[in-house]
Motif scaffolding. Sequence first.
Motif, mmCIF file in Angstrom:
data_model
loop_
_atom_site.group_PDB
_atom_site.id
_atom_site.type_symbol
_atom_site.label_atom_id
_atom_site.label_comp_id
_atom_site.label_asym_id
_atom_site.label_seq_id
_atom_site.Cartn_x
_atom_site.Cartn_y
_atom_site.Cartn_z
ATOM 1 N N ASP A 299 13.109 -13.342 -39.475
ATOM 2 C CA ASP A 299 13.275 -13.910 -38.137
ATOM 3 C C ASP A 299 13.065 -15.430 -38.237
ATOM 4 O OD1 ASP A 299 12.798 -12.781 -34.956
ATOM 5 O OD2 ASP A 299 12.306 -14.876 -35.381
ATOM 6 N N ARG A 300 13.907 -16.155 -37.519
ATOM 7 C CA ARG A 300 13.868 -17.620 -37.560
ATOM 8 C C ARG A 300 12.498 -18.174 -37.148
ATOM 9 N NH1 ARG A 300 17.461 -21.340 -38.204
ATOM 10 N NH2 ARG A 300 19.077 -19.826 -38.602
ATOM 11 N N LEU A 301 11.791 -17.461 -36.278
ATOM 12 C CA LEU A 301 10.503 -17.978 -35.777
ATOM 13 C C LEU A 301 9.298 -17.394 -36.526
ATOM 14 C CD1 LEU A 301 10.938 -18.277 -31.891
ATOM 15 C CD2 LEU A 301 11.491 -19.903 -33.717
ATOM 16 N N ASN A 302 9.548 -16.806 -37.696
ATOM 17 C CA ASN A 302 8.421 -16.256 -38.465
ATOM 18 C C ASN A 302 7.392 -17.320 -38.803
ATOM 19 O OD1 ASN A 302 9.153 -13.599 -38.564
ATOM 20 N ND2 ASN A 302 9.902 -13.621 -40.677
ATOM 21 N N HIS A 303 6.162 -16.859 -39.019
ATOM 22 C CA HIS A 303 5.086 -17.742 -39.466
ATOM 23 C C HIS A 303 5.452 -18.368 -40.816
ATOM 24 C CE1 HIS A 303 1.009 -18.654 -41.157
ATOM 25 N NE2 HIS A 303 0.813 -19.023 -39.900
ATOM 26 N N ALA A 304 4.952 -19.588 -41.027
ATOM 27 C CA ALA A 304 5.274 -20.341 -42.247
ATOM 28 C C ALA A 304 4.986 -19.535 -43.517
ATOM 29 C CB ALA A 304 4.479 -21.645 -42.262
ATOM 30 N N SER A 305 3.934 -18.728 -43.497
ATOM 31 C CA SER A 305 3.587 -17.997 -44.727
ATOM 32 C C SER A 305 4.635 -16.938 -45.062
ATOM 33 C CB SER A 305 2.207 -17.349 -44.599
ATOM 34 O OG SER A 305 2.171 -16.471 -43.495
#
Length: 400
Positions: free
Chosen positions: A132-138
């Motif tokens: 997903d484009r809005l996933n957390h940076a990790s």
Amino acid sequence: MRDASDRLAANLAGLARTGRARTRRVVEAREPGGVHVRVAGRDRLAFCSNDYLGLADHPVVVDEFCRAARTWGAGSGASHLVSGHTAEHHALEEELAERVGRPRALLFSTGYMANLAIGATFVGRGDCVFEDRLNHASLLDAGLASGARFARYAHADVDALRRRLERRRPGCAALVMSDGVFSMDGTVAPLRELAAASQAAGAELCIDDAHGFGVLGANGAGCVAAAGLGTDEVPLLMCTLGKAVGTFGAFVAGPAVHIENLLQRARTYIYTTALPPAVAAATRASLRVMRDEPWRREKVLQHARRFRVEAGRLGLPLMPSDTPIQPLVLGSEAAATAASAALFDRGFWVPAIRPPTVPAGASRLRFTFSAAHGDDDVDRLLDALSSLAQQGLLAGAQGP
Ligand SMILES: Cc1ncc(COP(=O)(O)O)c(C=O)c1O
């Protein structure tokens, strides 16, 4: 050398110019519950911690931490696969697996490392990872570092994911990774649809439930349990312990063969020192409190619900979140920073979240609630927001 220093100084100047430079505030003291804090000699009411259940300083958790430190010492002394894996770690893994209803769980020192481990272990060169484009940076870093072909699909758009899964090369192993609760939006991913799309395409699904574990679902088992999904639908579940659980660390739960692969092959598991045993013991105590004090989950969710209703009355269009994370999108970096500073002056600590953590033009105030907040704390925050709104400081607020 001069070239490098000039370049580094220019980087910092660029961050300052675009309103994206970050600063740290030193917390000088904290009252029990952790929401009343002293910063720069002034008392502030914090709406920015992930200690959603107020467990970080729960007396039972702290006592257990101290007892275990006296028994085991302050550190584990080695990695899990050498001699750092104590009876406390082992019992905690069994209890975590049981809590989330999965055959096995493996502890990691941080959620960031757990996500990197999942990417590196379940896909590699020649495979595909979809995020997903809005996933957390990790999670994004995990996909990028895995060496697999990396593709991002539009936020929560399962049709877009399906198309990407269908278009992949025949026989290409695929891993789908998504936040369970999106950390900057507070919204829950379309979990059932993600599971169905992944299963239909023969892809593994990994859900990062850093913000749902402890808060959502029966006994706080998380958003995946709340959606009625088991190991078959979501084989890889990553949860952190530094948020609602109130301690530190993370775990991955799933089928025994997946977990054994992580244990044998994940470099961020193998080549790092195990969590202090006292952290494991405190976490076990925290899991018991989570089970025995369900009012904490109810209370934090009730704060979030009431805040939404009252913010609506003030004409503030919050994002559609049913979790303790309640963001108000203001647009520019400057608008979010000014609103955060005005709240701070009035006694409230609510961070301005700016790019690259959120997309450009979607800078926001991110309110997080805790069971340690009282009803009067929420009322005071709403009064302050009402006065900011009257002064036009929230004028740029954008609806979802
Ligand atoms: C969604 C999500 N995943 C992973 C992490 C990383 O967890 P940790 O702080 O244990 O490294 C965080 C926050 O820190 C998070 O919000």
